[in-house]
Each structure stands twice: as structure tokens, then as C-alpha cells.
Design a protein around this motif. Sequence first.
Motif, PDB file in Angstrom:
ATOM      1  N   PHE A 147       0.833  -1.203   0.000  1.00  0.00           N
ATOM      2  CA  PHE A 147       0.000   0.000   0.000  1.00  0.00           C
ATOM      3  C   PHE A 147       0.868   1.254   0.000  1.00  0.00           C
ATOM      4  O   PHE A 147       1.880   1.321   0.709  1.00  0.00           O
ATOM      5  N   ASP A 148       0.456   2.235  -0.796  1.00  0.00           N
ATOM      6  CA  ASP A 148       1.091   3.546  -0.828  1.00  0.00           C
ATOM      7  C   ASP A 148       0.015   4.617  -0.719  1.00  0.00           C
ATOM      8  O   ASP A 148      -1.143   4.405  -1.120  1.00  0.00           O
ATOM      9  N   LEU A 149       0.398   5.782  -0.205  1.00  0.00           N
ATOM     10  CA  LEU A 149      -0.473   6.956  -0.176  1.00  0.00           C
ATOM     11  C   LEU A 149       0.054   7.939  -1.208  1.00  0.00           C
ATOM     12  O   LEU A 149       1.233   8.281  -1.203  1.00  0.00           O
ATOM     13  N   ARG A 150      -0.831   8.408  -2.112  1.00  0.00           N
ATOM     14  CA  ARG A 150      -0.397   9.289  -3.195  1.00  0.00           C
ATOM     15  C   ARG A 150      -1.204  10.577  -3.186  1.00  0.00           C
ATOM     16  O   ARG A 150      -2.405  10.573  -2.925  1.00  0.00           O
ATOM     17  N   ILE A 151      -0.532  11.673  -3.482  1.00  0.00           N
ATOM     18  CA  ILE A 151      -1.196  12.938  -3.767  1.00  0.00           C
ATOM     19  C   ILE A 151      -0.677  13.403  -5.124  1.00  0.00           C
ATOM     20  O   ILE A 151       0.537  13.386  -5.367  1.00  0.00           O
ATOM     21  N   GLU A 152      -1.604  13.776  -6.021  1.00  0.00           N
ATOM     22  CA  GLU A 152      -1.222  14.060  -7.401  1.00  0.00           C
ATOM     23  C   GLU A 152      -1.893  15.346  -7.894  1.00  0.00           C
ATOM     24  O   GLU A 152      -2.817  15.310  -8.718  1.00  0.00           O
ATOM     25  N   PRO A 153      -1.476  16.510  -7.410  1.00  0.00           N
ATOM     26  CA  PRO A 153      -2.086  17.778  -7.846  1.00  0.00           C
ATOM     27  C   PRO A 153      -1.833  18.029  -9.330  1.00  0.00           C
ATOM     28  O   PRO A 153      -0.736  17.780  -9.833  1.00  0.00           O
ATOM     29  N   ALA A 154      -2.870  18.532 -10.012  1.00  0.00           N
ATOM     30  CA  ALA A 154      -2.766  18.727 -11.461  1.00  0.00           C
ATOM     31  C   ALA A 154      -3.632  19.887 -11.905  1.00  0.00           C
ATOM     32  O   ALA A 154      -4.511  20.359 -11.170  1.00  0.00           O
ATOM     33  N   LEU A 155      -3.386  20.342 -13.109  1.00  0.00           N
ATOM     34  CA  LEU A 155      -4.265  21.279 -13.802  1.00  0.00           C
ATOM     35  C   LEU A 155      -4.937  20.541 -14.945  1.00  0.00           C
ATOM     36  O   LEU A 155      -4.266  19.865 -15.743  1.00  0.00           O
ATOM     37  N   GLN A 156      -6.268  20.639 -15.007  1.00  0.00           N
ATOM     38  CA  GLN A 156      -7.045  20.005 -16.066  1.00  0.00           C
ATOM     39  C   GLN A 156      -7.770  21.099 -16.847  1.00  0.00           C
ATOM     40  O   GLN A 156      -8.458  21.931 -16.251  1.00  0.00           O
ATOM     41  N   PHE A 157      -7.607  21.094 -18.173  1.00  0.00           N
ATOM     42  CA  PHE A 157      -8.204  22.115 -19.024  1.00  0.00           C
ATOM     43  C   PHE A 157      -9.257  21.464 -19.919  1.00  0.00           C
ATOM     44  O   PHE A 157      -8.997  20.421 -20.528  1.00  0.00           O
ATOM     45  N   MET A 158     -10.441  22.093 -20.043  1.00  0.00           N
ATOM     46  CA  MET A 158     -11.449  21.545 -20.939  1.00  0.00           C
ATOM     47  C   MET A 158     -12.503  22.581 -21.305  1.00  0.00           C
ATOM     48  O   MET A 158     -12.621  23.627 -20.656  1.00  0.00           O
ATOM     49  N   GLN A 159     -13.246  22.267 -22.351  1.00  0.00           N
ATOM     50  CA  GLN A 159     -14.391  23.071 -22.762  1.00  0.00           C
ATOM     51  C   GLN A 159     -15.511  22.116 -23.141  1.00  0.00           C
ATOM     52  O   GLN A 159     -15.326  21.229 -23.980  1.00  0.00           O
ATOM     53  N   ARG A 160     -16.678  22.289 -22.512  1.00  0.00           N
ATOM     54  CA  ARG A 160     -17.834  21.427 -22.793  1.00  0.00           C
ATOM     55  C   ARG A 160     -18.974  22.240 -23.379  1.00  0.00           C
ATOM     56  O   ARG A 160     -19.031  23.451 -23.213  1.00  0.00           O
ATOM     57  N   GLU A 161     -19.889  21.544 -24.037  1.00  0.00           N
ATOM     58  CA  GLU A 161     -21.007  22.204 -24.704  1.00  0.00           C
ATOM     59  C   GLU A 161     -22.329  21.676 -24.164  1.00  0.00           C
ATOM     60  O   GLU A 161     -22.504  20.459 -24.050  1.00  0.00           O
ATOM     61  N   ILE A 162     -23.228  22.584 -23.805  1.00  0.00           N
ATOM     62  CA  ILE A 162     -24.570  22.205 -23.361  1.00  0.00           C
ATOM     63  C   ILE A 162     -25.576  22.793 -24.342  1.00  0.00           C
ATOM     64  O   ILE A 162     -25.518  23.987 -24.671  1.00  0.00           O
ATOM     65  N   LEU A 163     -26.493  21.963 -24.826  1.00  0.00           N
ATOM     66  CA  LEU A 163     -27.480  22.358 -25.820  1.00  0.00           C
ATOM     67  C   LEU A 163     -28.863  22.419 -25.176  1.00  0.00           C
ATOM     68  O   LEU A 163     -29.318  21.440 -24.566  1.00  0.00           O
ATOM     69  N   PHE A 164     -29.533  23.562 -25.305  1.00  0.00           N
ATOM     70  CA  PHE A 164     -30.851  23.776 -24.715  1.00  0.00           C
ATOM     71  C   PHE A 164     -31.910  23.860 -25.829  1.00  0.00           C
ATOM     72  O   PHE A 164     -31.933  24.827 -26.602  1.00  0.00           O
TER      73      PHE A 164
END
Length: 261
Positions: free
Chosen positions: A94-111
Amino acid sequence: MWKFLFRTNIIVAFCLATLLDAQLFRTRDRMDNLEGFDNQKFSYGFYLAANNFDYKLVLDPKFGMDGQKSLVQTKSSYSFGAGLIGKMRLNDHFDLRIEPALQFMQREILFDTQSNDQYAAETPANEPFTPRVLTDADKVRNVKSTYVDVPLLIEVHGDRWYNSRAYAAAGVNWMVNLQSNSKSADDNMNGIFRTTSSNFAWTAEIGMQFYFSRFKLTPGFRGTFMINDEMVADNAGTPPYWSAAIATAKTRAFMFVLKFE
């Protein structure tokens, strides 16, 4: 572009494993790579991620549905991320991990909610409103997000088989959306889909760890699922074409990660 990046990461991982197969798995005159690496109390690294982000929507039965027809749809998008790895050894498995990151995205919602004009008169469920003809711009919301993603994971792994080892991990994430617009006074009436800035999620991951002479390479697959509702409701007086049609909106993401330690 994101599909290209996603495919490129998969091809890179496959090529690395194929080209160095002899080094990893040869049995004649074999020497184990990085034999004492996993005995360190602390270790560090970095990783790259090819992501597919989407919203899981639960629609309001009145404003978000027209009979059996869903009036709101969402389109997933491919994106990328990068982060750091900090690992603490707990015991042999067993290991304990911390993995801070930046996640970039663009999503589309249609109404497709023009049919909500039928509720313009006051009812016990809504205030009266003046119907408007929805333009193409009114029907589409491009939601840009930049998450500071901080997962805290417990990793369990088996014994090494030659120069490889399977693992699984699970844990919780704190995710801060730097583009949430949560404090904006404008809402969908002005073209702004607002979301919460501070969020919590849970994560599960599986993969293989490969030991080379100078580093450890870990390709893995990760799923991240938001716990809280991210949507900020429109202001009072805004017609029920947008946020009123959605009961909850929660991020779900599937990632291919490539780690170097």
C-alpha cells in the motif's frame, strides 16, 4: 486536436512498452531494474493526462423534459492535463499518493427548451415570465473550465513480475474551478453558465507499472466523478429556459494517464 493528443499518448505508451520489451521481460541473464526504488519512504514524479470530460445531467421533469424527450443535451470533449506525483510508502502493498494537477477543458450544453413557453403564466411551481424566441446563441452554452485537481489516493499493488507490477488506486479529490463564474452577477440571460468554484469528487484508477533502468513508467486509466452539484441557478426573473431545466449537473471524466517517477 484533443482526439489527436489522446491517440498520441496511447501510441507513445504502446511504443515504449514494445521497444523496450526485451529489457523489461527477458528471463535469460535478467537483472531487475530499480530494485530498491519501492523501498523508499517518499518518491516523486510527474504525469501527463489525456482526458474526456462530460457533464452527467439530471433534468427537471417539468422544464427539462417534454414527455419522454430530453430538452437539454451535453457534448463531451477531449482535453489534456498535467500534474505532479508525491508518494509515501505505507507497507509492501500500500502507498499513499497525492497528485495535484491542472485540467483544461471546454464542454457544450445544448438547450432545446423553447417549448417551456407553455409555462409563461404563473403556476404554483414558477413565477410568470415573458416568452422570448431562443436564438442559436441562446441554445448553446460553451462552458470553459480549468480545474486545480488535487486527488488523495490509496494505492494497492501486487508483487513485481520481472520488471512490471499491476496496481489499483482509489480516493477523493478536491477540485477548484478557476473559470466557474460563480460570483458573476450575469447569468444565462447574458450568455453565462455559472458553476461552483469548490467541488469534491471520487476517483478510481487501474494500470501497470514498468521498471526501466533509470525511471518507472506507469500507464493507467482513471475515472473521476463529481459528488456535488456544480450548477449555480440563474437569477430570479430569468425565464426557465436554462438552469431551471437542469436539476443537477456533475462532472464525470475518463483519463489516460502516463506517469514518470
